[in-house]
Design an enzyme around this catalytic site. Structure first.
Site, PDB file in Angstrom:
ATOM      1  N   THR A  40       0.811  -1.216   0.000  1.00  0.00           N
ATOM      2  CA  THR A  40       0.000   0.000   0.000  1.00  0.00           C
ATOM      3  C   THR A  40       0.850   1.275   0.000  1.00  0.00           C
ATOM      4  OG1 THR A  40      -0.278  -0.363   2.375  1.00  0.00           O
ATOM      5  CG2 THR A  40      -2.145  -0.888   1.001  1.00  0.00           C
ATOM      6  N   HIS A  45       7.672   0.057   6.454  1.00  0.00           N
ATOM      7  CA  HIS A  45       7.887   0.750   7.726  1.00  0.00           C
ATOM      8  C   HIS A  45       8.407  -0.284   8.719  1.00  0.00           C
ATOM      9  CE1 HIS A  45       4.063  -0.982   9.049  1.00  0.00           C
ATOM     10  NE2 HIS A  45       3.477  -0.449   8.000  1.00  0.00           N
ATOM     11  N   HIS A  48       7.080  -3.803   9.296  1.00  0.00           N
ATOM     12  CA  HIS A  48       7.356  -4.893   8.342  1.00  0.00           C
ATOM     13  C   HIS A  48       8.656  -5.622   8.667  1.00  0.00           C
ATOM     14  CE1 HIS A  48       4.912  -2.284   5.455  1.00  0.00           C
ATOM     15  NE2 HIS A  48       4.305  -3.455   5.386  1.00  0.00           N
ATOM     16  N   LYS A  82      -7.831  -5.338  11.625  1.00  0.00           N
ATOM     17  CA  LYS A  82      -8.294  -4.034  11.147  1.00  0.00           C
ATOM     18  C   LYS A  82      -9.776  -3.876  11.450  1.00  0.00           C
ATOM     19  CE  LYS A  82      -4.538  -3.650   8.167  1.00  0.00           C
ATOM     20  NZ  LYS A  82      -4.080  -4.983   8.276  1.00  0.00           N
ATOM     21  N   ARG A  86      -9.671  -1.240   3.408  1.00  0.00           N
ATOM     22  CA  ARG A  86      -8.575  -0.456   2.862  1.00  0.00           C
ATOM     23  C   ARG A  86      -8.972   0.261   1.584  1.00  0.00           C
ATOM     24  NH1 ARG A  86      -4.315  -4.605   2.843  1.00  0.00           N
ATOM     25  NH2 ARG A  86      -3.476  -4.601   4.931  1.00  0.00           N
ATOM     26  N   GLN A 178      -5.438 -15.387  -0.222  1.00  0.00           N
ATOM     27  CA  GLN A 178      -4.132 -15.628   0.404  1.00  0.00           C
ATOM     28  C   GLN A 178      -3.836 -17.120   0.449  1.00  0.00           C
ATOM     29  OE1 GLN A 178      -3.156 -13.399   3.979  1.00  0.00           O
ATOM     30  NE2 GLN A 178      -1.724 -14.975   4.650  1.00  0.00           N
ATOM     31  N   ASP A 199      -1.338 -12.662  13.898  1.00  0.00           N
ATOM     32  CA  ASP A 199      -2.701 -12.382  13.429  1.00  0.00           C
ATOM     33  C   ASP A 199      -2.975 -13.028  12.073  1.00  0.00           C
ATOM     34  OD1 ASP A 199      -0.906 -10.710  12.121  1.00  0.00           O
ATOM     35  OD2 ASP A 199      -2.322  -9.044  11.964  1.00  0.00           O
ATOM     36  N   LYS A 234       1.632   1.819  20.685  1.00  0.00           N
ATOM     37  CA  LYS A 234       1.837   0.983  19.505  1.00  0.00           C
ATOM     38  C   LYS A 234       3.275   1.042  19.013  1.00  0.00           C
ATOM     39  CE  LYS A 234      -0.550  -0.542  15.434  1.00  0.00           C
ATOM     40  NZ  LYS A 234      -1.550  -0.331  14.426  1.00  0.00           N
ATOM     41  N   LYS A 237       5.108   3.462  15.782  1.00  0.00           N
ATOM     42  CA  LYS A 237       4.351   4.701  15.533  1.00  0.00           C
ATOM     43  C   LYS A 237       4.944   5.835  16.375  1.00  0.00           C
ATOM     44  CE  LYS A 237       0.645   3.120  13.177  1.00  0.00           C
ATOM     45  NZ  LYS A 237       0.201   3.577  11.875  1.00  0.00           N
ATOM     46  N   THR A 238       4.933   7.031  15.802  1.00  0.00           N
ATOM     47  CA  THR A 238       5.265   8.232  16.563  1.00  0.00           C
ATOM     48  C   THR A 238       4.081   9.175  16.409  1.00  0.00           C
ATOM     49  OG1 THR A 238       6.230   9.374  14.671  1.00  0.00           O
ATOM     50  CG2 THR A 238       7.711   7.979  15.956  1.00  0.00           C
TER      51      THR A 238
END
Length: 431
Positions: A40, A45, A48, A82, A86, A178, A199, A234, A237-238
């Site tokens: 996406t 990030h 991953h 989620k 998306r 998948q 997950d 989390k 994340k910032t």
């Protein structure tokens, strides 16, 4: 075989669950496994990175890794973890994103060598795009019951009373698509293992089921824990969003700072997961860290290793220089070496005032720069007092009242850094 892959994951805290027989299967000879990566964005990030590290350890153990870019599945959206669907991507965007991801993956995985276990990049869009809907429901859909699909945790959560929105048919079919990927890789490349976050267990086991029912073979599943932070916030994340591997999205300085600022408990966990440092060295590092926690040895080593791996030694050196500007002794020369993005990252949140280019051409006196033109200090009188007390610096160099700020002081042709004492900064931005 170089190492026992499952054992390696265990001591690193990277094993959540594995299907019975997985370890024995991997010890029987070179095997192939894959991890799916969502395309996406045109950059990975740090969320991953666990999957990428698993693939790298897999390759180091003598096995063959496949990185699967989810071009087709990226068009659908995975319901796991989620609460909303998306955005769907077009093919041109997918291809652009794939190129960006491959470049980053190649910093970790060997795609280029002639080795038998060289990594391979595949995109499920390539085999799904010509599959008609009727063919898919006839050849794949009839092998899995709705009862089986409904029993998956990812589906149950989205259909529970707590979920704000229901689940579209498109998302419901995600596990089938998948699962078919696993079957396709099994048939075409003899890929017998799928790995992913915990997950993903439900989606992965749908694939092993298709391999059993359609492929007449045996597939295996292995998952890693979802990475968490000790304080409950989390991971990855910032306040500004994701921590990206792309230097244009997250500068190497900010990337380095993210890891440097991890807590002691997290640093002890992350150094096993996100570096390739050996068990013996990590045990010694942890012991040393506990003896002098204020030295932050674990955080420093973690931040250094991962910044070099994702960026380069040069980027790490620049990040260290940038870090010392706020906290250590540095000069105007050090400041002038910073690129604009890093400068803005270092002085994020520092008050600013705009000054016109014509004013800097003429030269700005110190009283004006500190008070009248900027409001950094409350009054001209205060500015004079601070200058007399030798507590004012321009670009880290102490100045007196007779100093004039000119073009020669500009950092990146557009900034001047004012400072009162050790910790009060102010940035002049030339417009």
């Amino acid at each position: 075989m170089a190492t026992n892959f499952v054992e390696e994951l265990k001591w690193r805290g990277m094993l959540h669950d594995a299907m019975p027989g997985t370890e024995e299967h991997l010890l029987s000879g070179m095997q192939s496994a894959y991890v799916g990566i969502d395309p996406t964005a045109d950059s990975l990030h740090i969320g991953h990175l666990v999957g990428v590290m698993m693939l790298k350890h897999f390759q180091l153990a003598g096995h063959k890794p496949y990185a699967l870019i989810g071009g087709a599945t990226g068009m659908i959206g995975d319901p796991s973890g989620k609460s909303a669907e998306r955005n769907l991507l077009d093919e041109a965007t997918l291809r652009h994103n794939q190129e960006g991801l491959q470049e980053q993956l190649s910093r970790f995985l060997d795609f280029k060598s002639d080795a038998e276990n060289a990594a391979v990049l595949v995109n499920n869009y390539d085999w799904m795009k010509d599959f008609s809907f009727l063919e898919f429901i006839r050849d794949v859909g009839k092998h899995i019951t709705v009862n089986y699909m409904m029993a998956k945790d990812s589906v149950k959560k989205r259909l529970s009373s707590e979920a704000k929105e229901g689940m579209s048919f498109t998302e419901f079919t995600y596990q089938m698509v998948q699962g078919y990927d696993f079957l396709h890789l099994f048939k075409e490349y003899n890929c017998t293992l799928q790995m992913g976050g915990s997950d993903q267990w439900g989606n992965i086991t749908t694939g092993t089921e298709l391999i059993r029912r359609i492929g007449g073979g045996k597939g295996y599943a292995l998952t890693c824990p979802l990475i968490t932070k000790a304080d409950g916030t989390k991971f990855g994340k910032t306040e500004g969003g994701n921590v990206w591997l792309d230097a244009n999205r997250t500068s190497p300085y900010k990337f380095y700072q993210y890891w440097l600022n991890t807590s002691d408990a997290d640093a002890e966990k992350y150094i096993k997961i996100f570096t390739f440092i050996s068990k013996e060295e990590i045990v010694a590092l942890v012991k040393e860290h506990h003896e002098a926690p204020h030295m932050r040895l674990l955080q420093k080593r973690l931040a250094e290793e991962i910044t070099i791996a994702v960026h380069s030694q040069e980027d790490l050196d620049n990040a260290l220089k940038a870090s010392s500007i706020l906290f250590g002794k540095s000069t105007s020369e050090d400041l002038k070496k910073l690129d604009e993005k890093t400068f803005l990252d270092v002085f994020e949140g520092v008050p600013q005032a705009e000054i016109s280019a014509s004013e800097i051409e003429q030269g700005i006196d110190m009283i004006g720069a500190l008070a009248a033109k900027t409001g950094f200090l409350g009054s001209n009188g205060e500015a004079r007092r601070e200058l007399k007390q030798n507590s004012i610096s321009v670009n880290k160099e102490k100045v007196k009242e007779d100093y004039t700020i000119t073009k020669a002081d500009l950092i990146n042709d557009k900034f001047v850094l004012l400072q009162r004492g050790k910790k009060n900064y102010f940035v002049l931005v030339i417009k």
